[in-house]
Design an enzyme around this catalytic site. Structure first.
Site, PDB file in Angstrom:
ATOM      1  N   ARG A  79       0.837  -1.187   0.000  1.00  0.00           N
ATOM      2  CA  ARG A  79       0.000   0.000   0.000  1.00  0.00           C
ATOM      3  C   ARG A  79       0.883   1.253   0.000  1.00  0.00           C
ATOM      4  NH1 ARG A  79      -2.279  -3.580   3.708  1.00  0.00           N
ATOM      5  NH2 ARG A  79      -4.388  -4.312   3.159  1.00  0.00           N
TER       6      ARG A  79
ATOM      7  N   LYS B 250      -2.539  -1.028   7.505  1.00  0.00           N
ATOM      8  CA  LYS B 250      -3.996  -0.851   7.454  1.00  0.00           C
ATOM      9  C   LYS B 250      -4.711  -2.009   8.125  1.00  0.00           C
ATOM     10  CE  LYS B 250      -7.802  -0.120   4.195  1.00  0.00           C
ATOM     11  NZ  LYS B 250      -8.186   0.016   2.770  1.00  0.00           N
TER      12      LYS B 250
ATOM     13  N   HIS C 223      -2.524   3.327  -7.279  1.00  0.00           N
ATOM     14  CA  HIS C 223      -2.994   2.109  -6.608  1.00  0.00           C
ATOM     15  C   HIS C 223      -3.057   0.932  -7.578  1.00  0.00           C
ATOM     16  CE1 HIS C 223      -4.785   0.057  -3.191  1.00  0.00           C
ATOM     17  NE2 HIS C 223      -5.740  -0.422  -3.976  1.00  0.00           N
TER      18      HIS C 223
ATOM     19  N   ARG D 188      -0.526  -1.837  -7.248  1.00  0.00           N
ATOM     20  CA  ARG D 188      -0.857  -2.925  -6.308  1.00  0.00           C
ATOM     21  C   ARG D 188      -1.689  -3.989  -7.027  1.00  0.00           C
ATOM     22  NH1 ARG D 188      -1.388  -4.156  -0.838  1.00  0.00           N
ATOM     23  NH2 ARG D 188      -3.434  -4.831  -0.096  1.00  0.00           N
TER      24      ARG D 188
ATOM     25  N   HIS E  33      -4.169  -8.997   2.955  1.00  0.00           N
ATOM     26  CA  HIS E  33      -5.618  -9.046   3.123  1.00  0.00           C
ATOM     27  C   HIS E  33      -5.971  -9.895   4.350  1.00  0.00           C
ATOM     28  CE1 HIS E  33      -6.313  -8.310  -1.467  1.00  0.00           C
ATOM     29  NE2 HIS E  33      -5.990  -7.211  -0.811  1.00  0.00           N
TER      30      HIS E  33
ATOM     31  N   TYR F 161      -9.825 -10.801  -7.541  1.00  0.00           N
ATOM     32  CA  TYR F 161      -8.884 -11.215  -8.581  1.00  0.00           C
ATOM     33  C   TYR F 161      -9.171 -12.627  -9.089  1.00  0.00           C
ATOM     34  CZ  TYR F 161      -6.271  -7.328  -6.529  1.00  0.00           C
ATOM     35  OH  TYR F 161      -5.904  -6.102  -6.052  1.00  0.00           O
TER      36      TYR F 161
END
Length: 238
Positions: A89, A114, A176, A179, A202, A211
């Site tokens: 990120r 995050k 972004h 990523r 994640h 994805y």
């Protein structure tokens, strides 16, 4: 843009909520009746040619003197390369400190990302890039890996990124998307979705499911290649 509208709605709602809490207003919060726009997630992935063009512009910028047009601060270039290579990120790269780099094991130990504390296993190429950055900064032991011109945190790469993507001929590419592209490239190389989710940090597997269509495409390509190989080895012309 929908994101701008959502942000304005959120700020307005917080203002009225605080006003009511502090007894400075009795008016109804108008944001409560404002419906949110439906947003459709759009992923943009870099093609091999686009990656080549992006790197070519970074290399070109590295040879330009600070007083010349097209110059990009080295820390900003390093940050963009790290984003492209790791899929980290934006905030994780800008907050990275030297004492979080485990040089021997090739791990970045983030105390507060995050999704909370997490360790990022990085490639040899990333470690080599970090060593290059460290050498250019006289091998610091502490402090941030990347800094602004004034020595502060790299709060935003927005201006640098907009200039770079224009030079590379990709005006629609968001930072972004680097990523997303890292995830896409991993999946197309056969990396399972579960592993990609760990690479990206994640917590929820459902987040990585965005994805899944790429994984299906990679699987179909593999199946077709396998069938073609079998038919060729068996001498079949089907």
């Amino acid at each position: 843009m929908h994101s701008t509208a959502h942000y304005a709605r959120t700020v307005l709602s917080m203002v009225f909520a605080k006003g009511k809490l502090w007894d400075v207003t009795t008016r109804r919060n108008p944001a409560q009746r404002a419906a949110r726009f439906e947003e459709r997630a759009v992923e943009r992935f870099l093609s091999p040619d686009e990656r080549t063009r992006l790197e070519a512009e970074l290399a070109k910028a590295a040879s330009i003197n600070p007083c010349q047009s097209g110059y990009i601060q080295p820390d900003a270039m390093w940050a963009i390369r790290l984003l492209a290579l790791t899929g980290m990120r934006h905030s994780e790269v800008c907050d990275l400190k030297w004492n979080q780099v485990d040089w021997n094991r090739g791990i970045l130990r983030l105390p507060d990302s995050k999704t909370g504390k997490r360790d990022i296993v990085v490639s040899d190429a990333v470690i080599a890039l970090l060593r290059e950055i460290a050498a250019a900064k006289n091998l610091p032991k502490r402090g941030r890996g990347g800094c602004s011109r004034t020595g502060d945190k790299l709060h935003s790469l927005g201006r640098t990124w907009r200039r770079l993507r224009e030079l590379a001929g990709m005006p629609d590419l968001r930072i972004h998307d680097l990523r997303h592209s890292a995830a896409s490239d991993a999946i197309m190389q056969g990396v399972p979705l579960e592993v990609v989710g760990k690479m990206l940090g994640h917590r929820n597997y459902k987040t990585t499911q965005r994805y899944a269509h790429i994984a299906d495409t990679a699987l179909r390509d593999a199946v077709n290649l396998t069938s073609k190989t079998i038919l060729q080895s068996s001498g079949s012309s089907s």
